[in-house]
Design a protein around this motif. Structure first.
Motif, PDB file in Angstrom:
ATOM      1  N   ALA A 136     -13.544 -11.722 -29.469  1.00 31.42           N
ATOM      2  CA  ALA A 136     -12.472 -10.800 -29.099  1.00 31.42           C
ATOM      3  C   ALA A 136     -11.145 -11.513 -28.853  1.00 31.42           C
ATOM      4  N   GLY A 137     -11.158 -12.851 -28.889  1.00 33.78           N
ATOM      5  CA  GLY A 137      -9.932 -13.594 -28.634  1.00 33.78           C
ATOM      6  C   GLY A 137      -9.549 -13.629 -27.171  1.00 33.78           C
ATOM      7  N   SER A 138     -10.496 -13.298 -26.282  1.00 31.12           N
ATOM      8  CA  SER A 138     -10.186 -13.245 -24.853  1.00 31.12           C
ATOM      9  C   SER A 138     -10.197 -14.619 -24.200  1.00 31.12           C
ATOM     10  N   VAL A 139     -10.925 -15.573 -24.788  1.00 32.90           N
ATOM     11  CA  VAL A 139     -11.064 -16.900 -24.192  1.00 32.90           C
ATOM     12  C   VAL A 139     -10.922 -17.962 -25.274  1.00 32.90           C
ATOM     13  N   LEU A 140     -10.649 -19.185 -24.835  1.00 36.90           N
ATOM     14  CA  LEU A 140     -10.571 -20.320 -25.752  1.00 36.90           C
ATOM     15  C   LEU A 140     -11.908 -21.015 -25.901  1.00 36.90           C
ATOM     16  N   GLY A 141     -12.787 -20.821 -24.924  1.00 40.08           N
ATOM     17  CA  GLY A 141     -14.108 -21.442 -24.965  1.00 40.08           C
ATOM     18  C   GLY A 141     -15.065 -20.654 -24.101  1.00 40.08           C
ATOM     19  N   ALA A 142     -16.369 -20.856 -24.328  1.00 37.17           N
ATOM     20  CA  ALA A 142     -17.355 -20.085 -23.578  1.00 37.17           C
ATOM     21  C   ALA A 142     -18.666 -20.845 -23.466  1.00 37.17           C
ATOM     22  N   ILE A 143     -19.317 -20.696 -22.311  1.00 36.67           N
ATOM     23  CA  ILE A 143     -20.693 -21.137 -22.122  1.00 36.67           C
ATOM     24  C   ILE A 143     -21.572 -20.005 -22.642  1.00 36.67           C
ATOM     25  N   THR A 144     -22.414 -20.285 -23.625  1.00 41.08           N
ATOM     26  CA  THR A 144     -23.143 -19.220 -24.302  1.00 41.08           C
ATOM     27  C   THR A 144     -24.531 -19.677 -24.701  1.00 41.08           C
ATOM     28  N   THR A 145     -25.405 -18.726 -25.007  1.00 44.50           N
ATOM     29  CA  THR A 145     -26.727 -19.039 -25.552  1.00 44.50           C
ATOM     30  C   THR A 145     -26.725 -18.992 -27.073  1.00 44.50           C
ATOM     31  N   ASP A 146     -25.599 -18.668 -27.669  1.00 45.10           N
ATOM     32  CA  ASP A 146     -25.509 -18.483 -29.112  1.00 45.10           C
ATOM     33  C   ASP A 146     -25.243 -19.824 -29.801  1.00 45.10           C
ATOM     34  N   PRO A 147     -26.219 -20.337 -30.580  1.00 49.58           N
ATOM     35  CA  PRO A 147     -26.010 -21.622 -31.253  1.00 49.58           C
ATOM     36  C   PRO A 147     -25.197 -21.508 -32.540  1.00 49.58           C
ATOM     37  N   GLU A 148     -24.983 -20.268 -33.005  1.00 50.40           N
ATOM     38  CA  GLU A 148     -24.220 -20.077 -34.231  1.00 50.40           C
ATOM     39  C   GLU A 148     -22.731 -20.010 -33.901  1.00 50.40           C
ATOM     40  N   PRO A 149     -21.927 -20.889 -34.463  1.00 51.47           N
ATOM     41  CA  PRO A 149     -20.503 -20.910 -34.089  1.00 51.47           C
ATOM     42  C   PRO A 149     -19.778 -19.646 -34.516  1.00 51.47           C
ATOM     43  N   VAL A 150     -18.984 -19.120 -33.605  1.00 52.60           N
ATOM     44  CA  VAL A 150     -18.062 -18.053 -33.956  1.00 52.60           C
ATOM     45  C   VAL A 150     -17.069 -18.617 -34.961  1.00 52.60           C
ATOM     46  N   GLN A 151     -16.635 -17.795 -35.904  1.00 50.57           N
ATOM     47  CA  GLN A 151     -15.713 -18.270 -36.935  1.00 50.57           C
ATOM     48  C   GLN A 151     -14.483 -18.906 -36.301  1.00 50.57           C
ATOM     49  N   GLY A 152     -14.197 -20.132 -36.714  1.00 53.00           N
ATOM     50  CA  GLY A 152     -13.055 -20.860 -36.169  1.00 53.00           C
ATOM     51  C   GLY A 152     -13.382 -21.696 -34.958  1.00 53.00           C
ATOM     52  N   CYS A 153     -14.667 -21.693 -34.537  1.00 55.51           N
ATOM     53  CA  CYS A 153     -15.072 -22.408 -33.328  1.00 55.51           C
ATOM     54  C   CYS A 153     -16.058 -23.528 -33.654  1.00 55.51           C
ATOM     55  N   SER A 154     -16.131 -24.504 -32.772  1.00 54.56           N
ATOM     56  CA  SER A 154     -17.168 -25.535 -32.833  1.00 54.56           C
ATOM     57  C   SER A 154     -18.177 -25.250 -31.733  1.00 54.56           C
ATOM     58  N   VAL A 155     -19.408 -25.708 -31.909  1.00 59.40           N
ATOM     59  CA  VAL A 155     -20.460 -25.446 -30.928  1.00 59.40           C
ATOM     60  C   VAL A 155     -21.172 -26.755 -30.601  1.00 59.40           C
ATOM     61  N   GLU A 156     -21.447 -26.982 -29.318  1.00 59.06           N
ATOM     62  CA  GLU A 156     -22.114 -28.196 -28.860  1.00 59.06           C
ATOM     63  C   GLU A 156     -23.195 -27.828 -27.854  1.00 59.06           C
TER      64      GLU A 156
END
Length: 290
Positions: A136-156
């Motif tokens: 939704a563009g509400s945050v720049l980063g998030a603690i999540t259970t989703d291992p699949e990166p949101v488009q435009g994001c990196s996941v660690e």
């Protein structure tokens, strides 16, 4: 090229939920706000924000919100570098309530120890839904259970939070007959009746679908207090339990554990502030998560 003023105005309208409040925030007229939004919509060929009731971004507006916040972060970083100072940027971060009540406190402490560090604006949601805040563009980063990166994001990967289903001895005495739990009758403490899956996962392993009475306590601290007070049983993070089981003030209902893998997803913004926050999150996770 999209105008920075137009993107800034979109952010203001969405955050303030009205054109009038956005105008006051930007110190321009409401007519000017409307003109900027219309110009943005003409440029991208889509309606970007609803006009009735609280203003909400459309699907196309959510894409632009992510862009707008990324541009703002990059601008703050560039200005900080030019001035020779640390970037005084605002970092909007999505975090789940249990992380915020436990290991994420170390991140807050690290930010507090940096007088010129970034400004944190935390948005709390269930860990299974915080990735939606990124979409939704509400945050720049998030603690999540989703291992699949949101488009435009990196996941660690950060680590695993382990939960144990527990209750008080007095609760066990009431609801355990002949060494067997009365699962369908025992009251449950739920953080959220729609999103909290920790207790229902324990029940599903026993073939129980719905049924037990539920207390809703939408606060991590109050949730833990409710379980410790005997209001119902609930799955608490190991960090919350401490030595309560060894001391006998809490009992495990089963040997079951509920493991929740956590990831850090963030927009691919190569700024010092985002990099610094990512390091702080990894350092805290390395200490507290499995």
């Amino acid at each position: 090229m999209l105008s920075g003023h137009h993107l800034e105005t979109l952010v203001a309208v969405v955050e303030e939920e009205s054109f009038g409040a956005a105008a006051a925030r930007l110190r321009i007229t409401q007519s000017a706000v409307s003109q900027r939004i219309r110009a943005l919509e003409q440029q991208v060929g889509h309606v970007v924000v609803t006009r009735e009731g609280p203003c909400r971004p459309t699907a196309q507006g959510e894409v632009l919100l992510g862009l707008a916040r990324g541009v703002a972060s990059l601008e703050a970083d560039a200005l900080g570098r030019l001035a020779g100072d640390a970037p005084s940027t605002v970092l909007d971060v999505g975090v789940n309530a249990d992380s915020l009540a436990t290991w994420f406190r170390d991140v807050i402490s690290r930010v507090a120890a940096e007088p010129d560090g970034p400004l944190l604006r935390l948005v709390v949601d269930d860990e299974h839904h915080t990735a939606d805040l990124l979409r939704a563009g509400s945050v720049l980063g998030a603690i999540t259970t989703d291992p699949e990166p949101v488009q435009g994001c990196s996941v660690e990967y950060l680590g695993t939070m382990r939960y144990l289903p527990v209750c008080t001895p007095a609760y066990a005495e009431r609801w355990r007959a002949g060494g067997r739990w009365r699962w369908r009758e025992m009251p449950i403490v739920q953080y959220d009746l729609r999103k909290d899956e920790l207790q229902t996962r324990v029940l599903h392993r026993r073939g129980i679908e719905g049924g037990p009475p539920m207390h809703r306590i939408p606060s991590s601290e109050a949730f833990a207090h409710a379980v410790r007070a005997g209001l119902g049983w609930g799955s608490l993070p190991e960090a919350d339990i401490g030595d309560a089981i060894d001391r006998g003030t809490l009992l495990r209902l089963t040997d079951d554990t509920v493991d929740v893998k956590l990831y850090w997803q963030s927009w691919r913004l190569h700024t010092r502030a985002v990099g610094w926050l990512t390091d702080a999150i990894h350092a805290a996770a390395a200490i507290h998560l499995r």
